[in-house]
Design an enzyme around this catalytic site. Structure first.
Site, PDB file in Angstrom:
ATOM      1  N   LYS A  82      -9.152  61.319 -59.035  1.00 26.93           N
ATOM      2  CA  LYS A  82     -10.077  60.220 -58.708  1.00 26.93           C
ATOM      3  C   LYS A  82      -9.273  59.012 -58.220  1.00 26.93           C
ATOM      4  O   LYS A  82      -8.220  58.691 -58.793  1.00 26.93           O
ATOM      5  CB  LYS A  82     -10.906  59.866 -59.945  1.00 26.93           C
ATOM      6  CG  LYS A  82     -12.052  58.906 -59.668  1.00 26.93           C
ATOM      7  CD  LYS A  82     -12.927  58.729 -60.905  1.00 26.93           C
ATOM      8  CE  LYS A  82     -14.085  57.766 -60.669  1.00 26.93           C
ATOM      9  NZ  LYS A  82     -14.955  57.591 -61.850  1.00 26.93           N
ATOM     10  N   SER A 157     -19.934  58.098 -61.192  1.00 24.81           N
ATOM     11  CA  SER A 157     -19.153  57.641 -60.074  1.00 24.81           C
ATOM     12  C   SER A 157     -18.067  58.614 -59.610  1.00 24.81           C
ATOM     13  O   SER A 157     -17.534  58.443 -58.519  1.00 24.81           O
ATOM     14  CB  SER A 157     -18.484  56.326 -60.462  1.00 24.81           C
ATOM     15  OG  SER A 157     -17.556  56.533 -61.502  1.00 24.81           O
ATOM     16  N   SER A 181     -19.842  58.926 -65.915  1.00 29.06           N
ATOM     17  CA  SER A 181     -19.334  59.227 -64.570  1.00 29.06           C
ATOM     18  C   SER A 181     -18.574  60.532 -64.407  1.00 29.06           C
ATOM     19  O   SER A 181     -18.261  60.920 -63.283  1.00 29.06           O
ATOM     20  CB  SER A 181     -18.444  58.092 -64.086  1.00 29.06           C
ATOM     21  OG  SER A 181     -19.248  57.067 -63.590  1.00 29.06           O
TER      22      SER A 181
HETATM   23  N1  GLN Z   1     -23.407  54.953 -63.867  1.00 28.62           N
HETATM   24  C1  GLN Z   1     -22.778  54.095 -64.825  1.00 28.62           C
HETATM   25  C2  GLN Z   1     -22.466  52.755 -64.207  1.00 28.62           C
HETATM   26  O1  GLN Z   1     -22.746  52.573 -63.059  1.00 28.62           O
HETATM   27  C3  GLN Z   1     -21.540  54.753 -65.370  1.00 28.62           C
HETATM   28  C4  GLN Z   1     -20.380  54.608 -64.492  1.00 28.62           C
HETATM   29  C5  GLN Z   1     -19.143  55.228 -65.070  1.00 28.62           C
HETATM   30  O2  GLN Z   1     -19.204  56.006 -66.009  1.00 28.62           O
HETATM   31  N2  GLN Z   1     -18.013  54.850 -64.504  1.00 28.62           N
HETATM   32  O3  GLN Z   1     -21.949  51.885 -64.864  1.00 28.62           O
END
Ligand code: GLN
Length: 493
Positions: A82, A157, A181
């Protein structure tokens, strides 16, 4: 087996072919790059490729095999990293314009461990900017498409990491999980995704979003591959003061244990209301499968779950507003052209460098932390966070592993939620509590909906109980025999 087919299989199967010398690590790596060449212009999984480094690594693996030396279990297996995790001398952008030209000056601890294990890093995987999002539509560079259906989001994400593994553009990947995410993209892309216990894996070298919630973890095709990758990346680290001192166990050791007498709890609040009928059916099937394996099924209640989204979006944005203060155009990253004075430079750099969602969160978080509002929002949220953890403590007295859907629905259409941040935030209803409580949680695929999109089941266990979690996941995976190779064979437009 044809090499094109081999790269769609599990890491374990690829390793066997390597050891038997049916294929070389360089051939495997090159086949993955060919696949990227064929499909990534449509998928958008990678921000950048690190081919020279990957081939170099693969050559070292082949040399070891030639010399009959032992190689570690994932040596030579293509990995997508990532793009918020540092790899020395290569770009780390967090999919943000503000870091577009940033070159990592050092390796993250997990990256160093990948290198020690001779795991070829294929490239830096696309993500929502600074890992803020649930659909990967917040990348400053390009969206990622779901390999199961190119009109759908891959989840976020870590959407690039998941799409790479689902499409055959990598065999394994690392993502980061602050509120889901890793698990959400794994769910939307038919993969296994594991968020470890908070502190199990070092965060050193991960670009911070919300430091008390962030964890790095594996996204893979099988439960066993996830256990093997967790073996590589976990462990104490003196460079991260929040990393746990406990020596991790061998996470593959309990995979095949019998589930007789194991207590599987289903979360009443997540397994009954607001589910799509097909997700509901898949969860019921998982429950009956566990029953048939001799597990005991119990109902669990987590009454405070209804507050978790609100709690998360106060805490996560507060921490983000503080963590992102460092991007000011002074030390590194993007700087505005021709500012009038220092203040103007700060303001324009941040206004031009950050995307909409990141700015929204910085403003929310700054508001929640400001004097006068701190007690009403931030302090309240921290108190509720503690109560949510206590709910879990009670639940784990009744059950070894707790299940629920990972998301109430399957992957949605690209563009369908971008205008409505609140409905986007609601996709995380099932996942964020694990981050608030610091417990390990994972997704495994349990079936397809009527339009052929994967459905994910979430499993959660108490802190440091990854072995129990992986055992329950492995047994269900074995019973359900989900075909994860489908999208890498036929990409549906
Ligand atoms: N969807 C969540 C957010 O936008 C989690 C994101 C994540 O786990 N990095 O904060």
């Amino acid at each position: 087996m044809d090499i094109k087919e081999l790269i769609t299989k599990s890491a374990k199967e690829q390793r066997e072919a390597l050891i038997k010398k049916e294929v070389s690590a360089v051939e495997l790596t090159e086949a993955v790059y060919e696949k990227i060449e064929e499909t990534d212009s449509e998928i958008g999984a990678y921000n950048s490729l690190t081919k020279e480094f990957a081939i170099e690594t693969a050559k070292k693996v082949d040399e070891k095999i030639r010399n009959s030396e032992d190689i570690s279990p994932l040596s030579g297996i293509a990995l997508a990293l990532k793009d918020n995790i540092n790899l020395k001398s290569y770009p780390t952008t967090a999919s943000s314009k503000i870091l577009e030209n940033f070159i990592s000056p050092y390796d993250a601890t997990v990256t160093q461990k990948l290198k020690n294990n001779l795991i070829p890093i294929i490239g830096k995987a696309n993500l929502d900017e600074f890992a803020m999002g649930s659909s990967n539509e917040n990348s400053a560079f390009k969206i990622v498409r779901n390999p199961w259906n190119l009109n759908k989001v891959p989840g976020g994400s870590s959407g690039g990491s998941a799409a790479a593994v689902a499409s055959g553009e990598a065999t394994i990947a690392l993502g980061s999980d602050t509120g889901g995410s890793i698990r959400l993209p794994a769910s939307y892309c038919g993969l296994v995704g594991l968020k470890p216990t908070y502190g199990r894996v070092s965060r050193y070298g991960l670009i911070a979003f919300a430091s008390s919630l962030d964890q790095i973890g594996p996204i893979t095709r099988t439960v066993e591959d996830a256990a093997m990758l967790l073996n590589v990346i976990s462990g104490p680290d003196e460079k991260d003061s929040t990393s746990l001192s406990q020596t991790p166990p061998d996470f593959t050791k309990d995979l095949k244990n019998d589930l007789k007498g194991v207590k599987i709890g289903y979360i009443k609040e997540l397994c009954t209301e607001g589910l799509s009928p097909e997700v509901d059916k898949a969860v019921q099937k998982a429950i009956s499968t566990y029953k048939s394996m001799g597990a005991e099924i119990v109902e669990i209640s987590l009454p405070l779950i209804k507050y978790s989204i609100a709690v998360y979006y106060v805490i996560a944005t507060a921490e983000a507003s503080s963590n992102l203060a460092r991007f000011d155009g002074v030390k590194y990253g993007y700087r505005t052209k021709n500012p009038e004075n220092l203040y103007d430079m700060y303001v324009k750099t941040r206004a031009e460098g950050f995307g909409e969602e990141v700015k929204r969160r910085i403003m929310l978080g700054t508001y929640a932390l400001s004097s006068g509002y701190y007690d009403a929002y931030y302090k309240k949220a921290q108190q509720l966070r503690r109560l949510i953890k206590q709910d879990f403590d009670k639940a784990f007295k009744l059950a070894d592993v707790i299940i629920s859907p990972t998301c109430p629905h399957t992957a949605f259409d690209i563009g369908s939620k971008v205008e409505d941040p609140l409905s986007m935030y609601l996709t995380d209803i099932a996942t964020i509590t694990a981050n608030l409580a610091g417990i390990p949680a994972m997704n495994i695929p349990v079936g397809l909906d009527n339009s052929g999109m994967p459905i994910g089941l979430q499993l959660q266990a108490d802190c440091l109980n990854e072995c129990k979690l992986l055992n329950a996941a492995y047994k269900l995976e074995e019973a359900l025999q989900f075909d994860y190779t489908k999208p890498s064979k036929t990409l549906v437009k």
